[in-house]
Write a protein that holds these residues in place. Sequence first.
Motif, mmCIF file in Angstrom:
data_model
loop_
_atom_site.group_PDB
_atom_site.id
_atom_site.type_symbol
_atom_site.label_atom_id
_atom_site.label_comp_id
_atom_site.label_asym_id
_atom_site.label_seq_id
_atom_site.Cartn_x
_atom_site.Cartn_y
_atom_site.Cartn_z
ATOM 1 N N THR A 112 105.098 31.839 -16.731
ATOM 2 C CA THR A 112 105.226 32.759 -17.772
ATOM 3 C C THR A 112 103.423 33.414 -17.171
ATOM 4 O O THR A 112 103.012 33.267 -16.268
ATOM 5 C CB THR A 112 105.060 32.043 -18.965
ATOM 6 N N SER A 113 103.526 34.761 -18.808
ATOM 7 C CA SER A 113 101.813 35.375 -17.903
ATOM 8 C C SER A 113 100.668 34.181 -18.183
ATOM 9 O O SER A 113 99.702 34.015 -17.708
ATOM 10 C CB SER A 113 101.652 36.171 -18.919
ATOM 11 N N ALA A 114 100.861 33.884 -19.124
ATOM 12 C CA ALA A 114 100.051 32.416 -20.019
ATOM 13 C C ALA A 114 99.687 31.310 -18.769
ATOM 14 O O ALA A 114 99.174 31.257 -17.779
ATOM 15 C CB ALA A 114 100.409 31.483 -21.361
ATOM 16 N N GLU A 115 101.558 30.474 -17.349
ATOM 17 C CA GLU A 115 100.515 29.642 -17.113
ATOM 18 C C GLU A 115 99.921 30.560 -15.547
ATOM 19 O O GLU A 115 99.037 29.512 -15.104
ATOM 20 C CB GLU A 115 102.085 29.673 -16.497
ATOM 21 N N ILE A 116 100.210 31.881 -15.690
ATOM 22 C CA ILE A 116 99.845 32.015 -14.175
ATOM 23 C C ILE A 116 98.485 32.764 -14.832
ATOM 24 O O ILE A 116 97.013 32.426 -13.261
ATOM 25 C CB ILE A 116 100.738 33.864 -13.933
ATOM 26 N N GLY A 117 97.925 33.353 -16.350
ATOM 27 C CA GLY A 117 96.356 32.727 -15.834
ATOM 28 C C GLY A 117 95.804 31.719 -15.752
ATOM 29 O O GLY A 117 94.638 31.662 -15.799
ATOM 30 N N MET A 174 99.389 25.755 -23.873
ATOM 31 C CA MET A 174 99.992 27.187 -23.654
ATOM 32 C C MET A 174 101.313 27.058 -22.113
ATOM 33 O O MET A 174 102.144 27.873 -21.866
ATOM 34 C CB MET A 174 99.000 28.587 -23.150
ATOM 35 N N SER A 175 101.749 26.010 -21.340
ATOM 36 C CA SER A 175 102.917 25.494 -20.805
ATOM 37 C C SER A 175 104.030 25.067 -20.677
ATOM 38 O O SER A 175 103.914 24.677 -21.998
ATOM 39 C CB SER A 175 102.165 25.177 -19.081
ATOM 40 N N ALA A 176 105.230 26.043 -19.972
ATOM 41 C CA ALA A 176 106.249 25.787 -20.839
ATOM 42 C C ALA A 176 107.010 24.994 -19.714
ATOM 43 O O ALA A 176 107.604 23.403 -19.907
ATOM 44 C CB ALA A 176 106.365 26.605 -20.692
ATOM 45 N N ARG A 177 106.971 25.056 -18.149
ATOM 46 C CA ARG A 177 107.550 24.600 -17.010
ATOM 47 C C ARG A 177 107.458 23.107 -17.312
ATOM 48 O O ARG A 177 106.135 23.448 -16.919
ATOM 49 C CB ARG A 177 107.343 25.185 -15.824
ATOM 50 N N GLU A 178 107.671 22.701 -16.268
ATOM 51 C CA GLU A 178 107.282 21.203 -16.202
ATOM 52 C C GLU A 178 106.494 20.305 -15.112
ATOM 53 O O GLU A 178 105.539 19.645 -15.802
ATOM 54 C CB GLU A 178 108.893 19.780 -16.268
#
Length: 339
Positions: free
Chosen positions: A9-14, A114-118
């Motif tokens: 996601t954009s949050a994870e990338i940032g 802000m992260s979703a992926r495990e």
Amino acid sequence: MSEGNIHLTSAEIGSLWTGYMQDSMSKCVLSFMLKHIEDKDIKPAIQYAYDIASNHLEQLLHIFEKDNYAVPNGFTEQDVNINAPWLFTDTFCLNYINHMAKAGMIAYGGFLSMSAREDIRNYFTQALNETAELYNQTGEIALSKGTNARHPYIEVPKETDYVNSKKYLSGLNPFHHNRPLNAIEISHLYMNVLTNTIGAKLCIAFSQTSPSKDVQDFMLRGKNISQKHIKIFADTLLKDDIETPQVPDVAVSDSTTQTFSDRLLMYHISLISASGIGNYATAAAASQRSDLMINYERLSLEISRFAKSAADIMIKHEWLEQPPGIKDRKKLAKNKQKG
């Protein structure tokens, strides 16, 4: 669905980009400290901090490779002169690491939320735990050496109470006696004294070792702002007969040899400035006296202007690495039309 099929996601990338930039900077600073530090009690904590940053960079590179994510330039050994004369006292290094660990815990907590992926959540959970361990470790060393900065003492409450007047929230009327500070307000005032003390000393060290007139002037301005804010917070405490406890030795040497690249210096102070704005926002929200809230708001504006001037300098010298973002659709359409 496997992680390989779940896009970042954009949050994870940032968050990953920010983490890489900060850890690559930290590794440079810590490598210099490890080269020179002599205190046998403090050195293991510096080594632990260095190992954390190094391991984080390795894990981030693995994630970047797996997701075809362009690796940020960040900072490398070319951004530090490892053989420059010693710039800081050993006690400063300890307090610096402790301060950066505090900021790191806040940052990693935000990244995790802000992260979703495990796999990303696991990475930030690990980073948060390691940073908390570093904070505890440096705090224990400072306590054992008597160099820890302890918040002011007040009496433990013997009974509960409720606010019975709107005057509790007032503080702007010069003809009205302000109520005494509460424990929450005291804690934020003192914490901001500490953070500005670290910031002021870093600005002094960076100004005297940078060869650039732009950077020197910027750092001296930062020192003056920090010292001004320290006085405001300390005077507020003193009005309630609360003396700011002695801040530990955070001196810098008289070295004028360039130690870090100007790009790293500007990024570091920009990072601290952003952290300071966040601290002031938190303090303003937690304070219940109107004069304190307004003070934090106006001082935040001053730091924001300071941070803007940092960005201007970095853009001027092409030092500002751009965070990942989306494509400019209008620009793409115009370029297509031209073609």
